[in-house]
Design a protein around this motif. Structure first.
Motif, PDB file in Angstrom:
ATOM      1  N   UNK A 237       0.865  -1.181   0.000  1.00  0.00           N
ATOM      2  CA  UNK A 237       0.000   0.000   0.000  1.00  0.00           C
ATOM      3  C   UNK A 237       0.904   1.234   0.000  1.00  0.00           C
ATOM      4  N   UNK A 238       1.592   1.441  -1.122  1.00  0.00           N
ATOM      5  CA  UNK A 238       2.626   2.482  -1.198  1.00  0.00           C
ATOM      6  C   UNK A 238       2.047   3.886  -1.072  1.00  0.00           C
ATOM      7  N   UNK A 239       0.847   4.109  -1.600  1.00  0.00           N
ATOM      8  CA  UNK A 239       0.244   5.446  -1.520  1.00  0.00           C
ATOM      9  C   UNK A 239       0.006   5.860  -0.067  1.00  0.00           C
ATOM     10  N   UNK A 240      -0.511   4.932   0.715  1.00  0.00           N
ATOM     11  CA  UNK A 240      -0.754   5.231   2.132  1.00  0.00           C
ATOM     12  C   UNK A 240       0.559   5.418   2.872  1.00  0.00           C
ATOM     13  N   UNK A 241       1.565   4.609   2.530  1.00  0.00           N
ATOM     14  CA  UNK A 241       2.876   4.738   3.176  1.00  0.00           C
ATOM     15  C   UNK A 241       3.472   6.116   2.912  1.00  0.00           C
ATOM     16  N   UNK A 242       3.346   6.606   1.683  1.00  0.00           N
ATOM     17  CA  UNK A 242       3.866   7.930   1.334  1.00  0.00           C
ATOM     18  C   UNK A 242       3.098   9.016   2.072  1.00  0.00           C
ATOM     19  N   UNK A 243       1.793   8.863   2.161  1.00  0.00           N
ATOM     20  CA  UNK A 243       0.959   9.838   2.879  1.00  0.00           C
ATOM     21  C   UNK A 243       1.396   9.950   4.341  1.00  0.00           C
ATOM     22  N   UNK A 244       1.624   8.813   4.972  1.00  0.00           N
ATOM     23  CA  UNK A 244       2.039   8.811   6.378  1.00  0.00           C
ATOM     24  C   UNK A 244       3.445   9.373   6.544  1.00  0.00           C
ATOM     25  N   UNK A 245       4.313   9.073   5.580  1.00  0.00           N
ATOM     26  CA  UNK A 245       5.675   9.612   5.632  1.00  0.00           C
ATOM     27  C   UNK A 245       5.648  11.135   5.578  1.00  0.00           C
ATOM     28  N   UNK A 246       4.869  11.683   4.665  1.00  0.00           N
ATOM     29  CA  UNK A 246       4.775  13.136   4.521  1.00  0.00           C
ATOM     30  C   UNK A 246       4.252  13.773   5.813  1.00  0.00           C
TER      31      UNK A 246
END
Length: 430
Positions: A237-246
């Motif tokens: 779930x790369x999109x969610x991972x990027x969202x959380x990273x940001x």
């Protein structure tokens, strides 16, 4: 559905050519040792990814070996040609996630969304879970539930993990802003408590903060921070991972801190690898890099501070390293250096201590039987020394070793503790 023409771009195809198929990775790979199949070795998986990118096999053909990879990345540590196995694995996981989107049932999608989007990133939900479990344990209602047949409907993996659920303590009130002090602190620390860690192991976080303060640091928690995204990242779930990273990057940019510290090997690995989520030309790459460089495991900081060791602990001790602490963060010496500072202990190294225990996030739940094969190999080495204490540096490893000790009937002989707990005991901090 993934476009087959773009498959080489989506898979880390170019990186597969760094693998010369030498086999140095084989004795370091827990799934190869446990399953005995070439397809479940790092070089085998790399070859499958390469063939899938070239259209020689289907995406489905590489699914099982990729699914059963623990992601421990021990192969990277021993690889003589510096193969970027983590990048290859992540690309394959993401491609499989895209490939499976069309086949997932509504129930499966709902469960994934509940866990990755609405539970792990939601502090209120996690807080309620922690409080609920605390009440069940405190009132001993949980004992009645265990004696009844209520838990019999759960999958065996969940039942086994429930049996070793730690005693939950609610987190103490923590400072949420930098306080003004007459004497400047040695270091200003932003403490990252994690999500699962702060639900089931909040006491370890509280002890970690107290230890840092005892060493002369000022420690705060940032209320805007959230889930690190590691489990989402590992599940494709790369999109969610990027969202959380940001979200985490932005949260910490508002504070002047020397370091961002955590006590979680798995989360720490995710935090330091945030730059890999972005293209180097993306403005977020520089911001992620700045964030990454400040992130340190607590063992790194504590090993440099003067801690008030007061109590001798006359026990035999062994250390089970976190794979992501060792192989991703490359932190090897600091935890051992701290352990050996504790007065009275007798340290005994476990054979193949760097071999994964089989926890790997939620691997021990979704691939429970395979995880137990890996754990059984680990416990063979534990039984050779039978220490009084096994020290861990990650909550997943902690629970897995508890389960291993229980499966071997050694729960009355071996205690499993987090490094922070052990150091705090020696410093008489509680």
């Amino acid at each position: 559905m993934i476009d087959e023409k773009d498959l080489r771009k989506k898979l880390a195809y170019d990186e597969t050519f760094s693998c010369v198929q030498c086999g140095y990775c084989l004795p370091a790979c827990p799934t190869y040792i446990s399953f005995g199949k070439e397809t479940h070795s790092p070089r085998g998986r790399i070859n499958l990814v390469k063939m899938a990118a070239e259209g020689k096999i289907s995406i489905h053909d590489m699914a099982n070996p990729i699914d059963l990879c623990l992601g421990c990345r021990a192969c990277e540590t021993v690889c003589p040609t510096n193969v970027k196995y983590g990048k290859i694995l992540t690309s394959a996981v993401n491609v499989l996630a895209d490939y499976r989107d069309k086949d997932r049932s509504r129930k499966t999608n709902a469960i994934r969304s509940l866990i990755f989007h609405h539970t792990l990133p939601n502090k209120r939900v996690l807080k309620l879970m922690g409080q609920g479990l605390y009440i069940l344990q405190k009132t001993k209602i949980i004992n009645g539930i265990r004696k009844s047949n209520v838990l019999s409907v759960l999958p065996s993996a969940i039942k086994r993990m429930e049996s070793i659920t730690p005693v939950v303590k609610l987190p103490l009130k923590r400072k949420s802003m930098l306080s003004t002090k007459k004497n400047s602190p040695l270091l200003r620390i932003g403490y990252f408590p994690g999500c699962v860690m702060d639900t089931f192991f909040a006491n370890i976080n509280d002890l970690a903060i107290k230890l840092l303060e005892a060493g002369g640091c000022e420690v705060i928690t940032i209320k805007e921070q959230g889930c690190c995204g590691a489990l989402q990242h590992h599940a494709g779930d790369s999109n969610q991972a990027v969202t959380l990273a940001k979200k985490n990057i932005v949260a910490y940019e508002n504070y002047e801190l020397d370091f961002i510290v955590n006590s979680i090997g798995g989360c720490g690995a995710a935090l330091v690898e945030y730059p890999l989520y972005f293209d180097e030309k993306d403005p977020w790459f520089e911001r992620a890099t700045n964030f990454s460089e400040k992130n340190k495991d607590i063992s790194v900081l504590l090993s440099k501070l003067e801690l008030p060791f007061k109590k001798s602990i006359h026990k035999s001790v062994s250390y089970q390293p976190s794979c992501h602490l060792t192989n991703v963060q490359h932190i090897v010496d600091e935890p051992l250096r701290l352990l050996k500072q504790i007065p009275g202990i007798t340290y005994t190294a476990m054979e193949q201590k760097d071999m994964c225990c089989g926890s790997a996030g939620i691997y021990n739940i979704v691939h429970h039987e395979e995880s137990m094969l890996v754990l059984d190999n680990k416990m063979k080495n534990v039984k050779k020394i039978v220490p009084d204490v096994i020290v861990t540096t990650n909550p997943g490893c902690h629970l897995q070793m508890l389960l291993g000790v229980q499966r071997e009937g050694l729960q009355d002989k071996i205690k499993v503790v987090h490094l922070v707990e052990f150091i705090a005991e020696a410093c008489e901090i509680n």
